[in-house]
Design a protein around this motif. Structure first.
Motif, mmCIF file in Angstrom:
data_model
loop_
_atom_site.group_PDB
_atom_site.id
_atom_site.type_symbol
_atom_site.label_atom_id
_atom_site.label_comp_id
_atom_site.label_asym_id
_atom_site.label_seq_id
_atom_site.Cartn_x
_atom_site.Cartn_y
_atom_site.Cartn_z
ATOM 1 N N PHE A 1 -1.714 4.185 -5.236
ATOM 2 C CA PHE A 1 -3.176 4.308 -5.287
ATOM 3 C C PHE A 1 -3.615 5.021 -6.560
ATOM 4 O O PHE A 1 -4.584 4.608 -7.218
ATOM 5 C CB PHE A 1 -3.665 5.067 -4.056
ATOM 6 C CG PHE A 1 -5.158 5.255 -4.017
ATOM 7 C CD1 PHE A 1 -5.993 4.233 -3.611
ATOM 8 C CD2 PHE A 1 -5.722 6.462 -4.415
ATOM 9 C CE1 PHE A 1 -7.368 4.404 -3.589
ATOM 10 C CE2 PHE A 1 -7.096 6.646 -4.399
ATOM 11 C CZ PHE A 1 -7.926 5.611 -3.983
ATOM 12 N N TYR B 1 -10.299 -4.420 -3.311
ATOM 13 C CA TYR B 1 -9.479 -3.381 -2.691
ATOM 14 C C TYR B 1 -9.129 -3.741 -1.252
ATOM 15 O O TYR B 1 -9.993 -4.176 -0.506
ATOM 16 C CB TYR B 1 -10.225 -2.038 -2.743
ATOM 17 C CG TYR B 1 -9.411 -0.893 -2.197
ATOM 18 C CD1 TYR B 1 -8.448 -0.284 -2.986
ATOM 19 C CD2 TYR B 1 -9.589 -0.443 -0.880
ATOM 20 C CE1 TYR B 1 -7.682 0.759 -2.487
ATOM 21 C CE2 TYR B 1 -8.825 0.587 -0.378
ATOM 22 C CZ TYR B 1 -7.867 1.177 -1.178
ATOM 23 O OH TYR B 1 -7.107 2.203 -0.682
ATOM 24 N N PRO B 2 -7.856 -3.547 -0.859
ATOM 25 C CA PRO B 2 -6.733 -2.926 -1.562
ATOM 26 C C PRO B 2 -5.832 -3.912 -2.302
ATOM 27 O O PRO B 2 -4.701 -3.583 -2.627
ATOM 28 C CB PRO B 2 -5.968 -2.274 -0.413
ATOM 29 C CG PRO B 2 -6.123 -3.262 0.707
ATOM 30 C CD PRO B 2 -7.512 -3.838 0.548
ATOM 31 N N GLY C 1 -14.302 -4.273 -7.813
ATOM 32 C CA GLY C 1 -13.363 -3.368 -7.161
ATOM 33 C C GLY C 1 -13.568 -3.303 -5.660
ATOM 34 O O GLY C 1 -12.599 -3.305 -4.876
ATOM 35 N N THR D 1 -1.163 -6.554 -2.048
ATOM 36 C CA THR D 1 -1.846 -5.266 -2.105
ATOM 37 C C THR D 1 -1.192 -4.395 -3.180
ATOM 38 O O THR D 1 -0.101 -4.707 -3.672
ATOM 39 C CB THR D 1 -1.782 -4.535 -0.760
ATOM 40 O OG1 THR D 1 -0.418 -4.165 -0.497
ATOM 41 C CG2 THR D 1 -2.304 -5.419 0.361
ATOM 42 N N ALA E 1 -3.153 2.671 -9.431
ATOM 43 C CA ALA E 1 -4.192 1.629 -9.413
ATOM 44 C C ALA E 1 -5.469 2.164 -10.026
ATOM 45 O O ALA E 1 -6.157 1.456 -10.778
ATOM 46 C CB ALA E 1 -4.433 1.156 -7.978
#
Length: 334
Positions: A7, A278-279, A274, A287, A10
Motif C-alpha cells: 500500500f 483501488y485496490p 484512483g 490488486t 502504491a
C-alpha cells in the motif's frame, strides 16, 4: 500491527506518476501549442520558458516506471505487453522533443525540422500517454498471471478519445504556463487559447465521467455506490470551481491562478481514476497485493525511496525557485 508495504509503495508510485503528469504536462503542452505561434521570437520564448526544468520533470517518469518494475513486477510484466505500441511511440516522441531542445539552437537552415520535432514529439508523447491510460482504464485481460489479450486491444474508440482529451488538457497546462511565464503579445495569445482550452478540458472530463462507469461493473459500483458516490458529487463541484478560477483568473489578468487551477483539474481527474481503480493496479485483474514483490524487497527499496524522493523534491523545488518569475524576452536559458 504490520506495515502494509504494498500500500505504501502504491502511494509512492501514484505520487510519482501524478508529479510527472502535472510537471511534464505543461512543457508537453508548450510543444503542442508550438505550431499556433508562427513567430520565431515567440517560439524562442516558449522553449526558453521550459528549458531549465523540462528534463528534471521527466525524473518522475523514470521513478514511476522503474518503481513499477521493482515493486510490482507482475503488474509491469502484464501492463507492458498490453501497451508496447503506445509506450514505444511515447518514448520516441520524448526523444525527438529532447533532441530538438539541443539542436534547434544550433542550426538556421534546418530549424524548421527541429520545430516540427519539438511540436510533433510533444503531441505524440501526450497522445500516446492518453491512449495508454484509456487502455488501462478499459481493462487489461490477464490469465495465468500473464497478459492474455491481442496486439491491438489497446486501440479502441475509448483509448483514442482519451488520447485526444489528454492532448487538450496538456495544451491547457502549456497555455496557462505561458500566461504565467511570458509577457506581451505571446502572453496575450496564450491567455486567449487558455480560455477555450479550459472549457474543452472540462468538457472532455465530463464526457469521460459519463463514459467510464459503463466500462466495468467495478467502476459503476464505485461511482454510484455508497460511500464512494460522495466523491462523485464532490469532485465535479471542485472541477467547476477550478474552471471558475481559470476563467476569472484569465479575465482579471492574474498570472499564476489559471495555471494552479489547471493543475487542480489534473489532480481531481487523477483522484477520480484512483477512486475507480483501488485496490487494483491492473483494473479488475490484479490488486496491489497480488502484484507486489516480497516484503523483504519492498522494505529494502523503501529505504532508498525515503532518501531519494525528498532529494528529487528538493532539487525540483530549487530549480523552480531559481527560475521563478517571467522570462526576459531578450534573454534565454539555452
Amino acid at each position: 500491527m504490520p506495515i502494509d508495504l504494498p500500500f505504501i509503495w502504491a502511494g509512492i508510485i501514484a505520487f510519482a506518476v501524478l508529479a510527472y503528469v502535472i510537471l511534464d504536462g505543461f512543457d508537453l503542452g508548450v510543444g503542442i501549442l508550438f505550431p499556433l505561434f508562427p513567430e520565431k521570437h515567440d517560439r524562442d520564448q516558449m522553449m526558453n520558458s521550459v528549458a531549465p526544468v523540462w528534463d528534471g520533470n521527466e525524473t518522475w517518469l523514470v521513478l514511476g516506471g522503474g518503481g513499477l518494475l521493482a515493486v510490482f513486477p507482475l503488474a509491469y510484466a502484464t501492463i507492458l505487453p498490453a501497451l508496447y505500441a503506445p509506450l514505444i511511440l511515447m518514448l520516441l516522441g520524448l526523444i525527438f522533443r529532447g533532441v530538438a531542445f539541443e539542436y534547434r539552437w544550433r542550426t538556421k537552415r534546418a530549424e524548421y525540422l527541429w520545430n516540427w520535432a519539438f511540436a510533433g514529439g510533444s503531441t505524440l508523447a501526450a497522445l500516446c500517454q492518453g491512449i495508454a491510460l484509456g487502455a488501462l482504464v478499459q481493462g487489461i485481460p490477464v490469465a495465468d498471471r500473464a497478459y492474455s489479450g491481442g496486439w491491438w486491444d489497446w486501440l479502441t474508440p475509448f483509448s483514442l478519445a482519451t488520447g485526444v482529451a489528454l492532448v487538450i488538457g496538456y495544451a491547457l497546462l502549456g497555455a496557462t504556463w505561458l500566461v504565467m511565464k511570458t509577457t506581451g503579445h505571446l502572453a496575450a495569445r496564450a491567455r486567449h487559447f487558455a480560455f477555450f482550452l479550459a472549457f474543452a478540458t472540462v468538457g472532455a472530463m465530463g464526457i469521460f465521467s459519463l463514459w467510464t462507469p459503463w466500462l466495468k461493473p467495478l467502476y459503476l459500483e464505485r461511482w454510484f455506490g455508497y460511500p464512494t458516490m460522495i466523491f462523485s458529487v464532490i469532485v465535479p463541484l471542485l472541477v467547476l470551481a477550478c474552471l471558475y478560477l481559470i476563467v476569472t483568473g484569465l479575465k482579471r489578468g492574474h498570472d499564476a491562478r489559471p495555471f494552479l487551477a489547471a493543475l487542480g483539474l489534473f489532480v481531481l481527474g487523477y483522484a477520480g481514476i484512483g477512486i475507480s481503480f483501488y485496490p487494483y493496479i491492473v483494473p479488475t485483474s490484479l490488486t496491489i497485493w497480488q502484484a507486489a514483490a516480497p516484503d523483504d524487497s519492498l522494505a529494502f527499496l523503501l529505504v532508498g525511496a525515503v532518501i531519494l524522493v525528498p532529494m528529487i523534491l528538493g532539487y525540483t523545488a530549487y530549480a523552480y525557485w531559481v527560475f521563478r518569475g517571467k522570462i526576459n524576452p531578450e534573454e534565454g536559458y539555452h
